[in-house]
Write a protein that holds these residues in place. Structure first.
Motif, PDB file in Angstrom:
ATOM      1  N   TYR A  26       8.073  14.457 -22.190  1.00  0.00           N
ATOM      2  CA  TYR A  26       8.999  14.524 -23.326  1.00  0.00           C
ATOM      3  C   TYR A  26      10.211  15.423 -23.065  1.00  0.00           C
ATOM      4  O   TYR A  26      11.338  15.084 -23.421  1.00  0.00           O
ATOM      5  CB  TYR A  26       8.253  14.994 -24.581  1.00  0.00           C
ATOM      6  CG  TYR A  26       9.012  14.722 -25.841  1.00  0.00           C
ATOM      7  CD1 TYR A  26       9.375  13.430 -26.174  1.00  0.00           C
ATOM      8  CD2 TYR A  26       9.386  15.757 -26.688  1.00  0.00           C
ATOM      9  CE1 TYR A  26      10.089  13.170 -27.328  1.00  0.00           C
ATOM     10  CE2 TYR A  26      10.100  15.496 -27.848  1.00  0.00           C
ATOM     11  CZ  TYR A  26      10.446  14.208 -28.160  1.00  0.00           C
ATOM     12  OH  TYR A  26      11.157  13.962 -29.296  1.00  0.00           O
ATOM     13  N   GLY A  27       9.961  16.569 -22.432  1.00  0.00           N
ATOM     14  CA  GLY A  27      11.063  17.485 -22.138  1.00  0.00           C
ATOM     15  C   GLY A  27      12.090  16.858 -21.208  1.00  0.00           C
ATOM     16  O   GLY A  27      13.291  17.093 -21.338  1.00  0.00           O
ATOM     17  N   ARG A  82       3.129  19.879 -19.056  1.00  0.00           N
ATOM     18  CA  ARG A  82       4.402  19.806 -19.745  1.00  0.00           C
ATOM     19  C   ARG A  82       5.332  20.925 -19.273  1.00  0.00           C
ATOM     20  O   ARG A  82       6.543  20.762 -19.218  1.00  0.00           O
ATOM     21  CB  ARG A  82       4.129  19.965 -21.244  1.00  0.00           C
ATOM     22  CG  ARG A  82       5.292  19.657 -22.087  1.00  0.00           C
ATOM     23  CD  ARG A  82       4.820  19.335 -23.457  1.00  0.00           C
ATOM     24  NE  ARG A  82       4.340  20.531 -24.133  1.00  0.00           N
ATOM     25  CZ  ARG A  82       4.173  20.589 -25.448  1.00  0.00           C
ATOM     26  NH1 ARG A  82       4.420  19.542 -26.187  1.00  0.00           N
ATOM     27  NH2 ARG A  82       3.740  21.677 -26.013  1.00  0.00           N
ATOM     28  N   ASN A  97       3.644  13.124 -23.678  1.00  0.00           N
ATOM     29  CA  ASN A  97       3.692  14.559 -23.939  1.00  0.00           C
ATOM     30  C   ASN A  97       4.282  15.303 -22.750  1.00  0.00           C
ATOM     31  O   ASN A  97       5.137  16.167 -22.907  1.00  0.00           O
ATOM     32  CB  ASN A  97       2.283  15.091 -24.222  1.00  0.00           C
ATOM     33  CG  ASN A  97       2.012  15.226 -25.703  1.00  0.00           C
ATOM     34  OD1 ASN A  97       2.600  16.070 -26.365  1.00  0.00           O
ATOM     35  ND2 ASN A  97       1.144  14.379 -26.221  1.00  0.00           N
ATOM     36  N   ILE A  98       3.792  14.959 -21.559  1.00  0.00           N
ATOM     37  CA  ILE A  98       4.257  15.681 -20.368  1.00  0.00           C
ATOM     38  C   ILE A  98       5.723  15.356 -20.086  1.00  0.00           C
ATOM     39  O   ILE A  98       6.503  16.228 -19.721  1.00  0.00           O
ATOM     40  CB  ILE A  98       3.368  15.328 -19.146  1.00  0.00           C
ATOM     41  CG1 ILE A  98       1.941  15.830 -19.382  1.00  0.00           C
ATOM     42  CG2 ILE A  98       3.932  15.937 -17.876  1.00  0.00           C
ATOM     43  CD1 ILE A  98       0.970  15.519 -18.268  1.00  0.00           C
ATOM     44  N   ARG A 100       8.916  20.303 -15.698  1.00  0.00           N
ATOM     45  CA  ARG A 100      10.340  20.576 -15.878  1.00  0.00           C
ATOM     46  C   ARG A 100      10.901  21.445 -14.769  1.00  0.00           C
ATOM     47  O   ARG A 100      12.109  21.637 -14.681  1.00  0.00           O
ATOM     48  CB  ARG A 100      10.555  21.275 -17.220  1.00  0.00           C
ATOM     49  CG  ARG A 100      10.188  20.437 -18.417  1.00  0.00           C
ATOM     50  CD  ARG A 100      11.307  20.392 -19.404  1.00  0.00           C
ATOM     51  NE  ARG A 100      12.058  21.639 -19.361  1.00  0.00           N
ATOM     52  CZ  ARG A 100      11.775  22.677 -20.109  1.00  0.00           C
ATOM     53  NH1 ARG A 100      10.798  22.624 -20.979  1.00  0.00           N
ATOM     54  NH2 ARG A 100      12.487  23.779 -20.017  1.00  0.00           N
ATOM     55  N   LYS A 122      12.596  13.575 -20.960  1.00  0.00           N
ATOM     56  CA  LYS A 122      13.246  12.502 -21.702  1.00  0.00           C
ATOM     57  C   LYS A 122      14.375  13.060 -22.561  1.00  0.00           C
ATOM     58  O   LYS A 122      15.454  12.474 -22.647  1.00  0.00           O
ATOM     59  CB  LYS A 122      12.197  11.821 -22.589  1.00  0.00           C
ATOM     60  CG  LYS A 122      12.668  10.510 -23.165  1.00  0.00           C
ATOM     61  CD  LYS A 122      11.578   9.880 -24.000  1.00  0.00           C
ATOM     62  CE  LYS A 122      12.197   8.834 -24.901  1.00  0.00           C
ATOM     63  NZ  LYS A 122      11.331   8.479 -26.005  1.00  0.00           N
ATOM     64  N   ASN A 123      14.126  14.216 -23.187  1.00  0.00           N
ATOM     65  CA  ASN A 123      15.166  14.849 -23.999  1.00  0.00           C
ATOM     66  C   ASN A 123      16.377  15.221 -23.177  1.00  0.00           C
ATOM     67  O   ASN A 123      17.475  15.342 -23.694  1.00  0.00           O
ATOM     68  CB  ASN A 123      14.622  16.114 -24.664  1.00  0.00           C
ATOM     69  CG  ASN A 123      13.796  15.782 -25.871  1.00  0.00           C
ATOM     70  OD1 ASN A 123      14.104  14.849 -26.592  1.00  0.00           O
ATOM     71  ND2 ASN A 123      12.723  16.527 -26.086  1.00  0.00           N
ATOM     72  N   ARG A 124      16.143  15.438 -21.887  1.00  0.00           N
ATOM     73  CA  ARG A 124      17.259  15.822 -21.022  1.00  0.00           C
ATOM     74  C   ARG A 124      17.879  14.614 -20.355  1.00  0.00           C
ATOM     75  O   ARG A 124      18.602  14.736 -19.382  1.00  0.00           O
ATOM     76  CB  ARG A 124      16.784  16.846 -20.000  1.00  0.00           C
ATOM     77  CG  ARG A 124      16.604  18.196 -20.642  1.00  0.00           C
ATOM     78  CD  ARG A 124      16.089  19.246 -19.689  1.00  0.00           C
ATOM     79  NE  ARG A 124      16.275  20.590 -20.243  1.00  0.00           N
ATOM     80  CZ  ARG A 124      15.563  21.095 -21.238  1.00  0.00           C
ATOM     81  NH1 ARG A 124      14.618  20.375 -21.796  1.00  0.00           N
ATOM     82  NH2 ARG A 124      15.788  22.314 -21.691  1.00  0.00           N
ATOM     83  N   ALA A 155      16.418  25.883 -25.495  1.00  0.00           N
ATOM     84  CA  ALA A 155      16.465  24.688 -24.646  1.00  0.00           C
ATOM     85  C   ALA A 155      17.313  24.917 -23.406  1.00  0.00           C
ATOM     86  O   ALA A 155      17.084  24.293 -22.369  1.00  0.00           O
ATOM     87  CB  ALA A 155      17.016  23.518 -25.444  1.00  0.00           C
TER      88      ALA A 155
END
Lengths: 290, 345
Positions: free
Chosen positions: B99-100, B147, B96-97, B151, B102-104, B74
């Motif tokens: 999500y990365g 996705r 889906n796109i 980022r 959002k996690n950050r 990560a």
């Protein structure tokens, strides 16, 4: 020609049909019918009372006690056994040394007959020399009679159910967890998703169909499995562990008030149907079927 | 955008299997490098080492300025496209796109904007509220791409992203991915077992075999100057002809005839591409055509030359028939290999 095929079709389903009607549908209808009549006695034949049996329930303190107990029992056993099952499945779903032995250990309670399980737990609970009491005594606590005290009897019975059911439900969760692709975990790892977030946001939604299936079964079992009550408490002491199904048995086959037992049965079936339907309905929007 | 440097990177699995033998190379900023080789050659393991999905046994891995050996996937600032896309089946394309991001813990409106941009770039705008199961293979592939690009990572990693698509779609997506990478200029490592993909997409190709790097070079270098008989036979369809010959008094002799000059003495393997053997009525060499494969734009003649099978590729307008044929060879296009080691001489 068409007629002939229809005859064949009916002949083919006939055996199953006969058994289904004789042993499932007819008794169900009969129970419904019986529930609006009184039980025939030697000096008084059966007579129609309409909803009389149902009205009687509202004034029956044992019925009310059994309903409260059953609700409490379901509220205790369903979430706990599901949570425990999921936790156990998570522990053993990845291979490690001795995983097979571990899985089997978790599953063992399931293969034991409930009556045998009840006997084992009767020993655990036995005051004075039981396993729990021996541990209590070792630490200097006084002897306790869990299954024999009104304020703990229901919980003692519930613990047995949880112990027995969790291993069975674990198998379903185990199968469900195996279907979550490993690449999802890897993709999530690269996207900076913590293990807990992945479990909550990906694993849990993906195994929702299994969770729903298991929870419907757990609710049904909470009302259906009373074998251990026969062995351990017989609904006592003072109806402290009286469950609805056990009360139906007592009413029907100990006091031979079959009409009232029929009415109780109708109530039980109604509760189960509503619970099952409600679960499907409530979970439908949150369940992702592949 | 970042430079990636591998220094004697090595992977040994707990069972003792050496999946990647010590490998060293540098991927320049913005370069598109393709790792190619047959299954089990260690190319995917190499990619997973770079991604951080496998622990590095030995060696040093730099992404940009940092040594990332012990840094979590990560935190390596990379994005990866998986063979099966690894889309979350219960989330919409939009989720889906995003999500990365959002996690950050990136602000919602910024996520929204970035997802819209990525979707626009990939022609996914109309599908943002669908779930992956409602998309075609190509669309899912694009979501997986989305996705990755949303980022804005230092490095793209692709693990056989096109192998689940049918041939036509594969050709189309090949071009789209290449064009997208050009436009974004992000350093990329792409793993495939398909040598056509490698040839068409790569700035540089790394050919792997048995956990070892056989050759690193541009597609043209790898095609025209294969470093080993393995590369010669793996790259190019149909493969390079490899013929047993001998070096006698400074000349390569095949079937009693001199075909080229070469210093040394003893047996030699001659490599010649099928298109470098040309039918010519006045040619020096005689071959016997046994079978003709019709491919439309060109034909493959299967023939016997000095007792050894060869393939000759000819344009569609060249008249050819089963039977004896005189051919000429382009001497400059020949490769020579040591038959013992398989290495280029």
């Amino acid at each position: 020609m068409m007629r002939r095929e229809w005859i064949y079709a009916w002949l083919l389903v006939l055996p199953a049909f006969v058994f289904l009607i004789t042993f499932t549908h007819l008794p169900a209808v009969e129970a419904l019918v019986n529930s609006v009549w009184t039980t025939a006695k030697g000096r008084r034949p059966s007579m129609f009372v309409g909803l009389g049996n149902y009205q009687k329930m509202l004034q029956d303190p044992i019925f009310i006690k059994a309903m409260i107990n059953s609700g409490l029992y379901a509220a205790l056993t369903v979430p706990t056994s599901i949570a425990l099952a999921l936790a156990m499945a998570l522990l053993v779903h990845r291979p490690f040394k001795g995983v097979a032995a571990m899985r089997m250990a978790y599953f063992t309670p399931t293969v034991l007959p409930l009556v045998a399980v009840a006997n084992i737990w009767l020993f655990f609970y036995a005051p004075g020399f039981g396993l729990i009491d021996q541990i209590r005594q070792f630490f200097g606590f006084a002897s306790a009679n869990y299954a024999g005290q009104p304020d703990t009897a229901l919980y003692s019975v519930a613990v047995v159910t949880i112990w027995k059911e969790a291993g069975f439900f674990m198998i379903f969760f185990l199968a469900a967890l195996q279907t979550v692709p490993e690449t999802l975990r890897e993709a999530a790892a690269i996207e900076g998703c913590s293990k807990w977030t992945f479990f909550r946001r990906v694993t849990l939604p993906l195994i929702m169909p299994t969770t729903l299936f298991v929870s419907v079964n757990a609710v049904i079992n909470a009302f259906r499995l009373v074998d251990h009550v026969f062995v351990m408490t017989k609904g006592g002491p003072d109806n402290a562990s009286m469950l609805l199904l056990y009360y139906i048995f007592e009413t029907g086959f100990r006091y031979w008030d079959t009409a009232y037992a029929a009415a109780l049965t109708v109530v039980l079936i109604l509760i189960l149907s509503l619970a099952g339907l409600g679960q499907f309905y409530a979970a439908d929007k949150r369940v992702h079927y592949k | 955008m970042a430079q990636v440097t591998l220094n004697a990177l090595r992977k040994i699995y707990p069972n003792g299997y050496e999946a990647v033998k010590p490998a060293s190379f540098t991927i320049e900023k913005g370069e598109f490098v393709v790792l190619v080789g047959p299954s089990g050659c260690g190319k995917s393991t190499m990619l997973r080492l770079i991604a951080g999905l496998e622990d590095i046994t030995d060696g040093v891995l730099h992404i940009g300025e940092r040594v990332v050996n012990s840094i979590d996937p990560a935190d390596r600032d990379i994005a990866m496209v998986f063979q099966n896309y690894a889309l979350y089946p219960h989330m919409t394309v939009r989720k889906n796109i995003g999500y990365g991001l959002k996690n950050r813990k990136i602000a919602k409106d910024i996520i929204h904007q970035k997802v819209e941009e990525a979707a626009h770039l990939l022609n996914l705008t109309d599908y943002l509220d669908r779930k992956p199961s409602q998309l075609s293979g190509g669309q899912r592939q694009r979501v997986a791409m989305g996705r990755a690009i949303v980022r804005d990572p230092l490095l793209f990693l692709f693990d056989e992203p096109l192998s689940n698509l049918d041939a036509k779609l594969r050709n189309q997506m090949r071009i789209e991915i290449k064009a997208l990478q050009r436009r974004l200029g992000v350093t990329s490592v792409y793993v495939t077992h398909d040598q056509v993909e490698a040839m068409t997409m790569a700035d540089r190709i790394i050919v792997m075999n048995g956990g070892q790097i056989e050759q690193i070079g541009t597609p043209s270098e790898v095609y025209h100057f294969p470093a080993s008989t393995f590369v010669a036979s793996f790259m190019g369809a149909p493969a390079m002809n490899l013929l047993d010959a001998s070096v006698e008094q400074g000349a390569v002799v095949l079937g009693g005839q001199t075909i080229a000059a070469l210093a040394g003495h003893g047996p030699v393997t001659v490599g010649i591409r099928p298109e470098d053997i040309v039918p010519d009525a006045h040619g020096d060499h005689a071959i016997e055509v046994t079978l003709i494969e019709e491919l439309g734009a060109h034909r493959i003649l299967h023939a016997i030359w000095a007792g050894q099978p060869v393939m000759v590729s000819v344009a569609k307008d060249v008249v050819a028939a089963v039977g004896p044929l005189r051919v000429a060879i382009k001497a400059a296009a020949l490769s020579f290999f040591d038959p013992r080691t398989g290495r280029r001489l």
